[in-house]
Design an enzyme around this catalytic site. Structure first.
Site, PDB file in Angstrom:
ATOM      1  N   CYS A  73      36.538 -33.197   2.484  1.00  0.00           N
ATOM      2  CA  CYS A  73      35.939 -32.993   3.800  1.00  0.00           C
ATOM      3  C   CYS A  73      34.862 -31.933   3.626  1.00  0.00           C
ATOM      4  O   CYS A  73      35.181 -30.750   3.467  1.00  0.00           O
ATOM      5  CB  CYS A  73      37.019 -32.542   4.793  1.00  0.00           C
ATOM      6  SG  CYS A  73      36.412 -32.339   6.472  1.00  0.00           S
ATOM      7  N   HIS A 159      33.218 -43.720   0.397  1.00  0.00           N
ATOM      8  CA  HIS A 159      32.086 -43.875   1.321  1.00  0.00           C
ATOM      9  C   HIS A 159      31.295 -45.135   0.996  1.00  0.00           C
ATOM     10  O   HIS A 159      31.165 -45.482  -0.187  1.00  0.00           O
ATOM     11  CB  HIS A 159      31.139 -42.676   1.220  1.00  0.00           C
ATOM     12  CG  HIS A 159      31.655 -41.438   1.882  1.00  0.00           C
ATOM     13  ND1 HIS A 159      31.417 -41.145   3.201  1.00  0.00           N
ATOM     14  CD2 HIS A 159      32.438 -40.434   1.406  1.00  0.00           C
ATOM     15  CE1 HIS A 159      32.009 -39.999   3.509  1.00  0.00           C
ATOM     16  NE2 HIS A 159      32.640 -39.550   2.437  1.00  0.00           N
ATOM     17  N   GLU A 208      33.693 -42.534  10.733  1.00  0.00           N
ATOM     18  CA  GLU A 208      34.637 -41.969   9.770  1.00  0.00           C
ATOM     19  C   GLU A 208      35.992 -42.677   9.778  1.00  0.00           C
ATOM     20  O   GLU A 208      36.545 -42.968  10.853  1.00  0.00           O
ATOM     21  CB  GLU A 208      34.879 -40.481  10.069  1.00  0.00           C
ATOM     22  CG  GLU A 208      33.778 -39.573   9.574  1.00  0.00           C
ATOM     23  CD  GLU A 208      34.211 -38.123   9.569  1.00  0.00           C
ATOM     24  OE1 GLU A 208      35.391 -37.850   9.283  1.00  0.00           O
ATOM     25  OE2 GLU A 208      33.359 -37.263   9.878  1.00  0.00           O
ATOM     26  N   CYS A 217      29.142 -35.672   9.251  1.00  0.00           N
ATOM     27  CA  CYS A 217      30.091 -35.918   8.164  1.00  0.00           C
ATOM     28  C   CYS A 217      29.447 -35.387   6.891  1.00  0.00           C
ATOM     29  O   CYS A 217      28.439 -35.949   6.427  1.00  0.00           O
ATOM     30  CB  CYS A 217      30.393 -37.404   8.053  1.00  0.00           C
ATOM     31  SG  CYS A 217      31.570 -37.787   6.753  1.00  0.00           S
ATOM     32  N   GLY A 220      29.842 -37.597   3.975  1.00  0.00           N
ATOM     33  CA  GLY A 220      29.012 -38.763   4.259  1.00  0.00           C
ATOM     34  C   GLY A 220      27.546 -38.512   3.972  1.00  0.00           C
ATOM     35  O   GLY A 220      26.836 -39.383   3.456  1.00  0.00           O
TER      36      GLY A 220
END
Ligand SMILES: N[C@H](CCC[C@H](N)C(=O)O)C(=O)O
Length: 274
Positions: A73, A159, A208, A217, A220
């Site tokens: 994260c 991803h 997400e 994100c 991301g």
């Protein structure tokens, strides 16, 4: 039990120091707490734990709003670094933090920004994971008879990224969940919609895994820049415009670590009975 509410570009977190208060939450408790009407409300829960590996300062566990634990994260890592500083759990400005899938390092700057070394992006299908035999620059994902061309990469978490002409019109709500739960991604996937503005600037929206569309994100943003650079559309320093604000991504290419820089804000400290 005390907790902090923190946010990185509007991607928001409940952060708990489980070093001084050993607590744990089951999946249904996390889902209840993440609810923005009946609970505290957050995209992810972050648990700060004592170090588990040599030469690391902390371990941290990440749980999506649906209660499932995940591997990485980016916005959370910046907020975690700020949290342990504010709470006096460290005197350092540069931290090494282990997660489910590796070790990241975070460096806090005087201007309040935090730079996180997010590790080396991995494009191998079996590491993403992705049910494709061979590695490709783009993969065809069929959703209701429409084939979407996506790039795919692991930042520790999975991803995929597809390019759009107009970020405002991106089909995030319709296509995000369909690709996110597609059988090609055995552990599901975070789905990024990227509009390339120049070789050093993109706009990005992310649906997400385990949450839905978020204001930002971090992993991301890293994934979008890594895929865009591999496709020779982006340079080594890219500004990523997300709905909640901007991140700067630096990456010198395959096999190299990727750096993400952005803000991390403390919102409030609270107490709850669990
Ligand atoms: N918002 C986080 C991503 C969480 C990814 C999570 N949704 C997953 O299932 O991997 C970030 O800033 O990187």
């Amino acid at each position: 039990m005390s907790f902090a509410k923190m946010q990185g570009l509007g991607n928001d977190f409940m952060v708990v120091d489980t070093i001084s208060q050993p607590v744990f939450f089951n999946e249904s408790q996390i889902k209840k707490l993440s609810d923005r009407h009946f609970g505290i409300g957050f995209d992810q829960l972050l648990l700060v734990e004592p170090p588990q590996q040599p030469n690391t300062d902390f371990h941290y566990r990440i749980f999506n709003a649906d209660g499932k634990e995940v591997e990485q994260c980016g916005n959370g890592a910046r907020c975690l670094a700020r949290f342990v500083k504010i709470m006096g759990l460290t005197w350092k400005y540069k931290l090494r933090i282990s997660t489910l899938k590796g070790v990241i390092s975070a460096r806090m700057h005087k201007d309040g920004n935090v730079t996180v070394d997010m590790g080396v992006p991995n494009f191998e299908p079996d590491r993403i994971p992705l049910r494709y035999a061979n590695r490709e620059l783009n993969y065809a994902v069929d959703v209701d008879g429409i084939k979407y061309s996506v790039g795919a990469v692991s930042m520790g978490n999975p991803h995929c990224v597809l390019e759009v002409d107009d970020i405002e019109q991106a089909p995030v709500e319709r296509v995000g969940p369909a690709i996110g739960q597609h059988h090609l991604f055995p552990q599901q996937v975070n789905v990024g919609f990227m509009q390339i503005l120049s070789d050093r600037e993109i706009s990005l929206r992310v649906f997400e895994r385990g949450v839905g569309e978020t204001m930002a994100c971090g992993s991301g943003a890293c994934a979008a820049v890594a895929i865009g650079q591999l496709q020779q559309r982006l340079g080594s320093k890219v500004k990523v415009h997300l709905p909640g604000g901007d991140l700067t991504i630096d990456w010198d290419g395959e096999g190299q670590p990727l750096l993400m820089t952005g803000p991390a804000e403390f919102v409030f400290e609270g107490q709850i009975e669990i």
